[in-house]
Design a protein around this motif. Structure first.
Motif, PDB file in Angstrom:
ATOM      1  N   UNK A   4       0.938  -1.140   0.048  1.00 22.96           N
ATOM      2  CA  UNK A   4      -0.093   0.192   0.118  1.00 22.96           C
ATOM      3  C   UNK A   4       0.800   1.285   0.193  1.00 22.96           C
ATOM      4  N   UNK A   5       0.224   2.165  -0.975  1.00 27.58           N
ATOM      5  CA  UNK A   5       1.064   3.559  -0.763  1.00 27.58           C
ATOM      6  C   UNK A   5       0.028   4.299  -0.841  1.00 27.58           C
ATOM      7  N   UNK A   6       0.461   5.694  -1.052  1.00 30.10           N
ATOM      8  CA  UNK A   6      -0.688   6.869  -1.080  1.00 30.10           C
ATOM      9  C   UNK A   6      -0.333   7.965  -2.280  1.00 30.10           C
ATOM     10  N   UNK A   7      -1.563   8.747  -2.582  1.00 25.58           N
ATOM     11  CA  UNK A   7      -1.328   9.680  -3.397  1.00 25.58           C
ATOM     12  C   UNK A   7      -1.115  11.133  -2.763  1.00 25.58           C
ATOM     13  N   UNK A  14       2.637   7.320  -4.647  1.00 25.04           N
ATOM     14  CA  UNK A  14       3.926   7.007  -3.878  1.00 25.04           C
ATOM     15  C   UNK A  14       3.958   5.724  -3.160  1.00 25.04           C
ATOM     16  N   UNK A  15       5.155   5.090  -3.199  1.00 28.51           N
ATOM     17  CA  UNK A  15       5.096   3.783  -2.509  1.00 28.51           C
ATOM     18  C   UNK A  15       6.458   3.976  -1.701  1.00 28.51           C
ATOM     19  N   UNK A  26      20.330  -0.264   5.245  1.00 27.49           N
ATOM     20  CA  UNK A  26      18.928  -0.004   4.601  1.00 27.49           C
ATOM     21  C   UNK A  26      18.371   1.171   4.496  1.00 27.49           C
ATOM     22  N   UNK A  27      17.957   1.741   3.473  1.00 27.94           N
ATOM     23  CA  UNK A  27      17.591   3.153   3.120  1.00 27.94           C
ATOM     24  C   UNK A  27      15.963   3.021   2.822  1.00 27.94           C
ATOM     25  N   UNK A  28      15.138   3.722   3.280  1.00 27.80           N
ATOM     26  CA  UNK A  28      13.672   3.745   3.008  1.00 27.80           C
ATOM     27  C   UNK A  28      13.517   5.004   2.011  1.00 27.80           C
ATOM     28  N   UNK A  29      12.969   4.929   0.968  1.00 26.83           N
ATOM     29  CA  UNK A  29      12.798   6.296   0.198  1.00 26.83           C
ATOM     30  C   UNK A  29      11.099   6.245  -0.169  1.00 26.83           C
ATOM     31  N   UNK A  30      10.635   7.282  -0.322  1.00 25.45           N
ATOM     32  CA  UNK A  30       9.347   7.394  -1.014  1.00 25.45           C
ATOM     33  C   UNK A  30       9.491   7.517  -2.401  1.00 25.45           C
ATOM     34  N   UNK A  95      14.272  12.719  -7.980  1.00 23.51           N
ATOM     35  CA  UNK A  95      13.757  11.459  -6.944  1.00 23.51           C
ATOM     36  C   UNK A  95      13.771  10.347  -7.287  1.00 23.51           C
ATOM     37  N   UNK A  96      13.377   9.473  -6.351  1.00 22.26           N
ATOM     38  CA  UNK A  96      13.182   7.920  -6.788  1.00 22.26           C
ATOM     39  C   UNK A  96      11.845   7.686  -7.433  1.00 22.26           C
ATOM     40  N   UNK A  97      12.233   6.716  -8.610  1.00 21.86           N
ATOM     41  CA  UNK A  97      10.964   6.307  -9.260  1.00 21.86           C
ATOM     42  C   UNK A  97      11.022   4.852  -9.413  1.00 21.86           C
ATOM     43  N   UNK A  98       9.806   4.264  -9.222  1.00 27.45           N
ATOM     44  CA  UNK A  98       9.561   2.854  -9.553  1.00 27.45           C
ATOM     45  C   UNK A  98       8.805   2.777 -11.061  1.00 27.45           C
TER      46      UNK A  98
END
Length: 125
Positions: A4-7, A14-15, A26-30, A95-98
């Motif tokens: 689950x993510x959000x708008x 965003x996830x 470990x790095x957490x990114x949006x 930024x980070x992109x999936x």
């Protein structure tokens, strides 16, 4: 497992993604979900450096505006659907992109309103 993510307020899906680096970092990114990107993952250079990822090579890509750009390519492990997954990472100053490569085999649903829910689950074929 369902992810689950959000708008966000800018209407981006965003996830939160956990990326594993050298020496158990470990790095957490949006990360923004970009259905126009057919690769796995784009990360900012500072995140790549923080994780200690080693360059694997270079790759050319055609951007959305039609220009051709060259990217540094890395390999990283992400936590995806509750498991470790090795992915190809392109370096960028943004930024980070999936991308669609990481989403392959999954169903993406987006409630396209600010604070809407983003749902990613295994595609039932």
């Amino acid at each position: 497992m369902t992810m689950f993510g959000r708008v966000n307020r800018s209407r981006e899906a965003i996830l939160k993604l956990v990326i594993l680096g050298d020496e158990n970092l470990k790095v957490a990114v949006d990360a923004v979900i970009d259905t126009g990107f057919n690769g796995d993952l784009i990360l900012p250079l500072e995140t790549i450096s923080e994780l200690g990822l080693k360059i694997q090579g270079y790759q050319k890509a055609i951007l959305g505006d039609g220009t051709i750009s060259q990217f540094q390519v890395y390999a990283a492990t992400v936590i995806w659907d509750g498991a470790r997954k090795l992915v190809e990472v392109n370096a960028a100053t943004s930024g980070a992109l999936i991308g669609m490569g990481l989403l392959e085999g999954y169903k993406l649903e987006v409630d396209s309103i600010p604070d809407g829910v983003v749902t990613i689950g295994v595609l039932e074929l």
